[in-house]
Enzyme design. Structure first.
Site, PDB file in Angstrom:
ATOM      1  N   CYS A 192     -42.840  19.212  12.272  1.00 39.71           N
ATOM      2  CA  CYS A 192     -41.627  18.420  12.551  1.00 39.71           C
ATOM      3  C   CYS A 192     -41.273  18.394  14.041  1.00 39.71           C
ATOM      4  O   CYS A 192     -40.114  18.180  14.395  1.00 39.71           O
ATOM      5  CB  CYS A 192     -40.442  18.923  11.737  1.00 39.71           C
ATOM      6  SG  CYS A 192     -40.708  18.895   9.971  1.00 39.71           S
ATOM      7  N   ALA A 212     -40.195  21.495   0.762  1.00 45.15           N
ATOM      8  CA  ALA A 212     -40.849  22.789   0.980  1.00 45.15           C
ATOM      9  C   ALA A 212     -39.800  23.752   1.538  1.00 45.15           C
ATOM     10  O   ALA A 212     -39.302  23.560   2.640  1.00 45.15           O
ATOM     11  CB  ALA A 212     -42.011  22.662   1.946  1.00 45.15           C
ATOM     12  N   ILE A 253     -38.223  18.263   4.209  1.00 43.79           N
ATOM     13  CA  ILE A 253     -38.402  17.244   3.183  1.00 43.79           C
ATOM     14  C   ILE A 253     -39.275  16.153   3.761  1.00 43.79           C
ATOM     15  O   ILE A 253     -39.114  15.756   4.918  1.00 43.79           O
ATOM     16  CB  ILE A 253     -37.044  16.694   2.688  1.00 43.79           C
ATOM     17  CG1 ILE A 253     -37.240  15.733   1.530  1.00 43.79           C
ATOM     18  CG2 ILE A 253     -36.251  16.078   3.819  1.00 43.79           C
ATOM     19  CD1 ILE A 253     -35.960  15.395   0.788  1.00 43.79           C
ATOM     20  N   GLY A 254     -40.229  15.723   2.986  1.00 43.32           N
ATOM     21  CA  GLY A 254     -41.114  14.645   3.403  1.00 43.32           C
ATOM     22  C   GLY A 254     -41.444  13.787   2.208  1.00 43.32           C
ATOM     23  O   GLY A 254     -42.096  14.238   1.278  1.00 43.32           O
ATOM     24  N   GLY A 303     -42.474  15.704  -1.253  1.00 41.06           N
ATOM     25  CA  GLY A 303     -41.255  16.366  -1.671  1.00 41.06           C
ATOM     26  C   GLY A 303     -40.688  17.360  -0.697  1.00 41.06           C
ATOM     27  O   GLY A 303     -40.632  17.130   0.502  1.00 41.06           O
TER      28      GLY A 303
END
Length: 125
Positions: free
Chosen positions: A88, A72, A58-59, A70
């Site tokens: 990440c 992925a 989530i980003g 959003g």
């Protein structure tokens, strides 16, 4: 994307709806949806994990109290690709996709997740 389910989130953050609330709510909806479909336990820990592998990232970015970007979810992850990008700051060995654990129809999963988020909209507002 056939390899991922991408969900872009646009939400206004009010004083009662913080970024922390939004992230937890989003992860909970996806976690509960996948657990009910696959009958497997998923763990929320800076994304969504199954066993010891990260399958969802989530980003979110915030500008003027409006979120964008959003989620992925890895459906079919190419191990060669993940080794080239190191997302990440995790080792490529820590990533997996749903297809590493389950057989499923991509269309079925995407419809299921879209419906789960749509039905949970009030949790994000």
């Amino acid at each position: 994307h056939e390899e991922q389910w991408i969900c872009y989130i646009f939400s206004y953050l009010s004083s009662k709806n913080t970024i922390t609330d939004l992230v937890h709510n989003l992860l909970d909806v996806v976690k509960n949806c996948l657990e009910s479909f696959f009958h497997e336990t998923f763990t929320v820990k800076e994304g969504l994990w199954i066993r010891d592998k990260k399958i969802l990232s989530i980003g979110l970015a915030i500008e003027n109290r409006v979120t964008y970007h959003g989620l992925a979810l890895n459906l079919f992850l190419d191990p060669a690709l993940i080794k080239t990008i190191e997302p990440c700051s995790l080792s490529p060995d820590q990533y997996a996709s749903l297809s590493d654990f389950f057989l499923f129809s991509t269309l079925e999963i995407k419809k299921l997740l879209n419906l789960a988020l749509k039905n949970s909209y009030n949790r994000f507002c």
